[in-house]
Design a protein around this motif. Structure first.
Motif, short mmCIF file in Angstrom:
data_model
loop_
_atom_site.label_atom_id
_atom_site.label_comp_id
_atom_site.label_asym_id
_atom_site.label_seq_id
_atom_site.Cartn_x
_atom_site.Cartn_y
_atom_site.Cartn_z
N THR A 378 -25.42 -13.88 4.92
CA THR A 378 -24.78 -14.23 3.66
C THR A 378 -23.39 -13.61 3.64
O THR A 378 -23.22 -12.43 3.94
CB THR A 378 -25.61 -13.73 2.47
OG1 THR A 378 -26.94 -14.26 2.56
CG2 THR A 378 -24.98 -14.17 1.17
N LEU A 379 -22.41 -14.41 3.25
CA LEU A 379 -21.01 -13.97 3.27
C LEU A 379 -20.58 -13.53 1.88
O LEU A 379 -20.80 -14.23 0.90
CB LEU A 379 -20.11 -15.12 3.75
CG LEU A 379 -18.60 -14.84 3.75
CD1 LEU A 379 -18.26 -13.67 4.68
CD2 LEU A 379 -17.81 -16.10 4.11
N PHE A 380 -19.94 -12.38 1.86
CA PHE A 380 -19.36 -11.84 0.63
C PHE A 380 -17.91 -11.51 0.91
O PHE A 380 -17.52 -11.24 2.06
CB PHE A 380 -20.11 -10.57 0.18
CG PHE A 380 -21.48 -10.84 -0.38
CD1 PHE A 380 -21.66 -10.92 -1.75
CD2 PHE A 380 -22.58 -11.01 0.45
CE1 PHE A 380 -22.92 -11.18 -2.27
CE2 PHE A 380 -23.84 -11.26 -0.08
CZ PHE A 380 -24.01 -11.33 -1.44
N ARG A 381 -17.10 -11.53 -0.18
CA ARG A 381 -15.68 -11.22 -0.04
C ARG A 381 -15.32 -10.06 -0.97
O ARG A 381 -15.89 -9.91 -2.06
CB ARG A 381 -14.82 -12.44 -0.35
CG ARG A 381 -14.97 -13.56 0.65
CD ARG A 381 -14.07 -14.72 0.37
NE ARG A 381 -14.19 -15.78 1.35
CZ ARG A 381 -13.54 -15.83 2.50
NH1 ARG A 381 -12.66 -14.88 2.80
NH2 ARG A 381 -13.72 -16.85 3.33
N LEU A 382 -14.35 -9.25 -0.50
CA LEU A 382 -13.89 -8.10 -1.26
C LEU A 382 -13.12 -8.58 -2.48
O LEU A 382 -12.22 -9.40 -2.38
CB LEU A 382 -12.99 -7.22 -0.37
CG LEU A 382 -12.66 -5.82 -0.88
CD1 LEU A 382 -13.91 -4.97 -1.01
CD2 LEU A 382 -11.67 -5.14 0.08
N ALA A 383 -13.50 -8.08 -3.67
CA ALA A 383 -12.86 -8.55 -4.90
C ALA A 383 -11.46 -7.97 -5.05
O ALA A 383 -10.56 -8.64 -5.56
CB ALA A 383 -13.71 -8.16 -6.10
N ASN A 384 -11.22 -6.73 -4.65
CA ASN A 384 -9.93 -6.06 -4.79
C ASN A 384 -9.58 -5.33 -3.50
O ASN A 384 -10.47 -4.93 -2.72
CB ASN A 384 -9.96 -5.07 -5.94
CG ASN A 384 -10.34 -5.71 -7.26
OD1 ASN A 384 -9.59 -6.53 -7.81
ND2 ASN A 384 -11.52 -5.36 -7.78
N ALA A 385 -8.30 -5.13 -3.27
CA ALA A 385 -7.86 -4.41 -2.08
C ALA A 385 -8.20 -2.92 -2.21
O ALA A 385 -8.07 -2.31 -3.27
CB ALA A 385 -6.36 -4.60 -1.90
N VAL A 386 -8.63 -2.33 -1.11
CA VAL A 386 -8.96 -0.89 -1.08
C VAL A 386 -8.47 -0.30 0.24
O VAL A 386 -8.21 -1.03 1.21
CB VAL A 386 -10.48 -0.65 -1.22
CG1 VAL A 386 -10.99 -1.11 -2.57
CG2 VAL A 386 -11.25 -1.32 -0.09
N THR A 387 -8.38 1.04 0.27
CA THR A 387 -8.05 1.76 1.50
C THR A 387 -9.19 2.75 1.78
O THR A 387 -9.51 3.62 0.94
CB THR A 387 -6.74 2.53 1.38
OG1 THR A 387 -5.68 1.59 1.13
CG2 THR A 387 -6.44 3.31 2.64
N VAL A 388 -9.77 2.60 2.95
CA VAL A 388 -10.89 3.49 3.32
C VAL A 388 -10.30 4.75 3.95
O VAL A 388 -9.56 4.66 4.95
CB VAL A 388 -11.85 2.79 4.29
CG1 VAL A 388 -13.05 3.68 4.56
CG2 VAL A 388 -12.27 1.43 3.75
N PRO A 389 -10.56 5.97 3.38
CA PRO A 389 -9.98 7.20 3.93
C PRO A 389 -10.43 7.46 5.36
O PRO A 389 -11.49 7.00 5.81
CB PRO A 389 -10.50 8.29 2.98
CG PRO A 389 -10.92 7.57 1.76
CD PRO A 389 -11.40 6.22 2.21
N ALA A 390 -9.60 8.19 6.09
CA ALA A 390 -9.94 8.59 7.46
C ALA A 390 -10.98 9.71 7.44
O ALA A 390 -11.17 10.42 6.43
CB ALA A 390 -8.69 9.05 8.18
N ALA A 391 -11.68 9.85 8.57
CA ALA A 391 -12.68 10.93 8.69
C ALA A 391 -11.98 12.30 8.76
O ALA A 391 -10.91 12.42 9.38
CB ALA A 391 -13.53 10.71 9.93
N ARG A 392 -12.59 13.36 8.14
CA ARG A 392 -12.03 14.71 8.15
C ARG A 392 -13.15 15.73 8.37
O ARG A 392 -14.22 15.63 7.75
CB ARG A 392 -11.32 15.02 6.83
CG ARG A 392 -10.01 14.28 6.63
CD ARG A 392 -9.30 14.77 5.38
NE ARG A 392 -8.02 14.08 5.18
CZ ARG A 392 -7.19 14.33 4.17
NH1 ARG A 392 -7.53 15.25 3.26
NH2 ARG A 392 -6.05 13.68 4.05
#
Length: 648
Positions: A378-392
C-alpha cells in the motif's frame, strides 16, 4: 618396731597437749611407735591436733599408730591418715609393755604402773558402767589375777606384765571397798611387793631411765610416787569406781570447751575480716556506672557561587568550578483532537502517523508527497516536508510525520507496519532511512452524507492547545533523561526552540479525529549534585576542623542560575547549611573522670571540654545507696563505660 620382742608404745595422758606428744615422739629412738591414748584425751578432741601429729611424724620419718577405744578419736585420726587400732581386753598382756630399747630389764614397779595406765585406758566412761563387756573387776579377781603368774617364772631380762581377766557381769559386792556416804563401790588394785633386787636396779639405773624416757616421764614418775606413798615400793589402793570416772569426764568436758574457745574466736575474727574486706572491695570497685556524653552541636549557614562548565574534567574547589553535561536534541509532542464538522464527502483516503528513522551521520530532508510503501504494497505519501536528524552518539535521528494513502477507499486502513522509501533506492542511504507506524491507518472510505469533517476551527484550536502544553511535556522528557537524585537541571539552564507545529489532516478531511504535532529543539545544561557536595566539603573542611567537628549533615538549595548556552556553562548560587557535631575523645574523658565525685565532673567539662561536650548523663547501675559509693565514679576503669551520643 619390736624391741626385745615387744612393740614400742607411748602412753598418752588425757590432758597431755599436742606439743608434749610431739616432743616425746621426737625423743623416741625407734621408728615405729604405738601411741596408747585414753578416751576423751585432749589429743583426740581436735582434727587439727592429729593433722599436726601426722605432719610432725612424717617430718621425723616415724610411723605412728594410735591405739584407743575413743570412736570419735578414731574417726578424726583416720581423717588425718593415721593408722588406728582398737584396744581390746585380751590384748593387754601382749601390748602394754613399755620397753626401753637400750635395757634388757626394767623395774617391776614401772611395769605395773604402765599396766595400771593400760587398765585405765580399757575402763569405759561413767555412762558405760553396767553394760556387757565392761572391764569392772572385783578385788578378789584382781588379786587372783595378779598372783596367777609368779615372778620367778619370768625369764631373765623380760619385764613382768600384769595379767587381766575379762570382768564379770556381777555388780561389786565387797563391803570393804565401799566409800563414805552413798558413793558407789570401787575396785581396789591388789598390792604387790616389789623385790629388793628390783628396787636396787631402779636406784642403779635411775639416771639412765630418765635420759631415755619420753617427755611425759616426769608425770609418770609423779604418778608412781603418788601410788607408792609412804610405804615404799608397795602400790597403794587405786580407786576406779563410778565417782572416779565422772570427775575426769567433767574435767575433760571443761577442757574441751576451753579448747574450743580459741577456735570460736578465730572464726569470729575471720568472719569480721571477710566483712571488712568486702566493704573495702565495695568502696574500691563500685559503683558500676554508664555515662553518656552529649557532644555540642553547631549550625553553619553560607552562600557559595559555583560554575558548571561542559569542558571541565573534574571539581576545582579553589576556583569553585564543577563539570557539566549538555543535552541537545529535538523533542516531539503529539496530541489527539476530535473533528467537530459534519457534512457530505466523497471517498476518503486513509491516513496516519509514522516515525522516520535515520542512522546516517548526516540529516536527511524529505519533501511533501515523498512516497512510503508498506510491507503489503500500500502506497502512502508524506503530507508535509520534514528533515530527519542525523544519528548522534550512536543513537539514530528520528522524526514523526503524517502520511496519507495514495488512493481513496477502505484499502488504506492497514494495521501498524514498516515502510521503506522508494526514492532512496540505489543510493547509500537506501538502508539507512526507514519508517514504521505504531497505530493503524484510518479514515479510508467510500464517502457519504452527514459524516465527521475536520474544520478550520478544529485545526486552530488544536494548534493553540498543543503548543501551550509543549513546554511542560518537553521539560518532562528531558528530566527523564537525567540520573535520578544526582543530576540537577535548573529552569534557566533549559532552552527550547520550536521547529514544527502541524496537524496530520487538512481542512475538510472526513474523519472523526485527527492529531496535532509539535517538534521542539531542546538544549539543556545539567550538573551533578555529588560534585557540588565535594567542592563544599573541601571549602568548609578547614572551618569544620577548627570547630573540632566529627560529623556534619550537609544540605543545599540552589538559585535559578545564569546559563550561557553558547559557552555551555551555568553559574549557580548554592545556599549551604551544615549541622555539625563536635568531636569527643571519650577515652581521654574517661581517664579524667575515673575516681572523681559527680560534683567534680562539671568542673572537668568546663575546664577541658567546653567546645566539645554539651552535657553528660550518668546512669548508675549498682548501687544507688549508700551515697558515699553511689555519688562517685569507680576508680576501676572496668566498672565505668563512656559512650558518645550518635548524631540524629
Amino acid at each position: 618396731m619390736m624391741v626385745n620382742g615387744q612393740e614400742y608404745k607411748i602412753c598418752i595422758d588425757r590432758d597431755e597437749e599436742i606439743m608434749d606428744v610431739v616432743d616425746r615422739l621426737r625423743r623416741t629412738p625407734v621408728r615405729d611407735v604405738i601411741l596408747v591414748v585414753p578416751q576423751h584425751a585432749m589429743l583426740l578432741q581436735s582434727g587439727v591436733n592429729l593433722k599436726i601429729l601426722a605432719y610432725e611424724a612424717h617430718q621425723m620419718s616415724k610411723k605412728i599408730t594410735i591405739m584407743t577405744n575413743d570412736e570419735d578419736g578414731i574417726a578424726l585420726a583416720q581423717r588425718a591418715k593415721i593408722p588406728t587400732e582398737q584396744y581390746r581386753g585380751d590384748d593387754v598382756p601382749q601390748k602394754t609393755a613399755f620397753v626401753q630399747p637400750s635395757h634388757t630389764e626394767l623395774p617391776l614397779r614401772r611395769s605395773i604402773t604402765h599396766d595400771i595406765a593400760a587398765r585405765h585406758l580399757q575402763q569405759p566412761d561413767t555412762q558405760d558402767h553396767g553394760r556387757s563387756g565392761s572391764l569392772q573387776q572385783t578385788p578378789q579377781q584382781d588379786t587372783q589375777q595378779r598372783h596367777s603368774a609368779p615372778s620367778h617364772a619370768m625369764p631373765q631380762g623380760v619385764r613382768a606384765t600384769q595379767q587381766f581377766v575379762r570382768p564379770s557381769q556381777k555388780p561389786l559386792s565387797n563391803p570393804s571397798a565401799s566409800v563414805k556416804g552413798s558413793q558407789p563401790q570401787h575396785r581396789v588394785a591388789t598390792q604387790l611387793q616389789q623385790s629388793p633386787s628390783s628396787a636396787q636396779r631402779v636406784t642403779a639405773r635411775k639416771e639412765d631411765r630418765r635420759a631415755m624416757q619420753p617427755p611425759s616421764a616426769a608425770r609418770m614418775r609423779a604418778s608412781q610416787e603418788s601410788l607408792r606413798g609412804d610405804s615404799g615400793p608397795k602400790l597403794q589402793h587405786v580407786q576406779r569406781g563410778t565417782s572416779a570416772a565422772r570427775a575426769p569426764q567433767h574435767g575433760d568436758s571443761e577442757k574441751h570447751i576451753a579448747s574450743r574457745k580459741p577456735r570460736i574466736v578465730a572464726i569470729g575474727l575471720v568472719v569480721a575480716a571477710v566483712v571488712v574486706l568486702g566493704l573495702v572491695t565495695l568502696m574500691i570497685f563500685l559503683p558500676l556506672s554508664h555515662i553518656t556524653v552529649h557532644p555540642r552541636h553547631a549550625t553553619i549557614d553560607d552562600r557559595i557561587d559555583i560554575t558548571a562548565r561542559a569542558e571541565q574534567q573534574g571539581g576545582d574547589a579553589e576556583r569553585r568550578i564543577i563539570p557539566a553535561r549538555v543535552i541537545d536534541r529535538d523533542v516531539t509532542f503529539t496530541k489527539t483532537f476530535a473533528a467537530t464538522g459534519r457534512g457530505d464527502a466523497g471517498a476518503q483516503k486513509a491516513q496516519g502517523k509514522i516515525t522516520i528513522t535515520n542512522t546516517d551521520s548526516t540529516a536527511q530532508p524529505l519533501v511533501a508527497t515523498t512516497r512510503f510503501v508498506a510491507e503489503d504494497g500500500t502506497l502512502f505519501r508524506l503530507a508535509n516536508a520534514v528533515t530527519v536528524p542525523a544519528a548522534r552518539n550512536g543513537e539514530p535521528g528520528t522524526v514523526e510525520a503524517l502520511v496519507i494513502a495514495d488512493k481513496a477507499g477502505a484499502d488504506g486502513n492497514i494495521a501498524p507496519t514498516t515502510f521503506h522509501v522508494p526514492g532512496l533506492s540505489g543510493t547509500a542511504k537506501k538502508d539507512k532511512v526507514s519508517a514504521k507506524s505504531d497505530a493503524p491507518m484510518t479514515g479510508g472510505g467510500s464517502g457519504g452524507s452527514d459524516i465527521a469533517l475536520v474544520t478550520q476551527d478544529d485545526l486552530a484550536a488544536a494548534k493553540a492547545s498543543t503548543e501551550q502544553e509543549t513546554a511542560a511535556d518537553v521539560e518532562s522528557q528531558i528530566t527523564a533523561l537525567l540520573r535520578p537524585d544526582v543530576e540537577i537541571l535548573l529552569p534557566t539552564a533549559l532552552r527550547m526552540t520550536q521547529k514544527q507545529s502541524e496537524a496530520d489532516v487538512a481542512v475538510g478531511t472526513a474523519q472523526p479525529e485527527f492529531h496535532y504535532t509539535t517538534t521542539t529543539h531542546v538544549r539543556a545544561i545539567v550538573f551533578s549534585q555529588d560534585d557540588v557536595h565535594a567542592v563544599l566539603q573541601s571549602i568548609f573542611a578547614e572551618q569544620l576542623a577548627s570547630y573540632g567537628v566529627v560529623d556534619a549533615q550537609l544540605s543545599v538549595t540552589y538559585d535559578d542560575g545564569d546559563a550561557d548556552f553558547d559557552a555551555s556553562n551555568v553559574k549557580v548560587g548554592v545556599h549551604v547549611t551544615l549541622d555539625t557535631v563536635a568531636h569527643v575523645d571519650h577515652d581521654a574523658f574517661k581517664k579524667e573522670i575515673i575516681g572523681q565525685k559527680h560534683d567534680a565532673l562539671r568542673d572537668i567539662i568546663e575546664r577541658n571540654h567546653m567546645t566539645g561536650i554539651e552535657k553528660i548523663t550518668i546512669n548508675r547501675v549498682i548501687p544507688q545507696f549508700p551515697a558515699f559509693i553511689a555519688n562517685r565514679v569507680s576508680p576501676i576503669g572496668l566498672m565505668t563505660t563512656v559512650s558518645v551520643e550518635k548524631a540524629h
